[in-house]
Scaffold this active site. Sequence first.
Site, short mmCIF file in Angstrom:
data_model
loop_
_atom_site.label_atom_id
_atom_site.label_comp_id
_atom_site.label_asym_id
_atom_site.label_seq_id
_atom_site.Cartn_x
_atom_site.Cartn_y
_atom_site.Cartn_z
N SER A 147 0.80 -1.23 0.00
CA SER A 147 0.00 0.00 0.00
C SER A 147 0.84 1.28 0.00
CB SER A 147 -0.96 0.01 1.20
OG SER A 147 -0.26 -0.02 2.42
N LYS A 192 -5.89 4.80 7.93
CA LYS A 192 -4.67 5.46 7.47
C LYS A 192 -4.83 6.99 7.53
CE LYS A 192 -2.87 1.70 4.60
NZ LYS A 192 -3.76 0.62 4.96
#
Length: 259
Positions: A147, A192
């Site tokens: 990611s 996140k």
Amino acid sequence: ATTGGYSNEDYMRINQYYMETSQNTATYQALTLAGKDVKLNYEGVYVLNVTKNSTFKGLLHLADTVTGVNGKTFESSQELMAYVADLDLGSKVTVQEISNGKTKEVSGKIIELPNGKNGIGIGLVDHTKVLSDVDVDFDTSGVGGPSAGLMFTLDIYDQVNNEDLRKGRKIAGTGTIESDGSVGDIGGAGLKVVSAAKSGADIFFVPNNPVDKEILKKDPDAKTNYEEAKEAAKDLDTDMKIVPVTTVQEAIDYLRSTN
């Protein structure tokens, strides 16, 4: 210790393969955008797991590299999967592979996967190699999985192109990176955002791809990564700018055009 049949060492190796692929793709894309001489060699796919119902159970193993199917070679894992998906259910299929440094060939049958498509029942990730005169080193302490691909790409590009895209700003973001420059979805976009906001980031890049139609059929309320991120930012009441992107070029353009 083991979890779900995998040891901690296995999970570390799987993460290593994901990271290797992510870093190689980021390096290739960044150097390409910067006009550098670079080539990304596709060497097959790493086997990450074999499903219980796969006829290749016991024949293919973690860390094996699949180099071909039925004697055909491919330029990406997507090509390989598309080819296998078009084969008839139950038909015989032969896989060419490298296991422990030795070239082998194993055979099995096409099965139906959980997503309804045909396949051989393996988890995989591209096995690639970057060829360039530009040396790129990564410091990935505390980073795992693919990611970080988008942010790897932006950082490499900014350095090799001698361009100050940051302009004093603290930039965060998430998203995988593909060899064509597209930014792929990730899990936990909202979490996140929370982490980036706590670290004092000014900008947060997030993938903005449509939700897969098959997922929408099962969950009509499924959100895009961007929608998840916007929702989390609203709950936090943060001033951090949430910026949707579908390609790394969009992120570069945004940083160039803003201060």
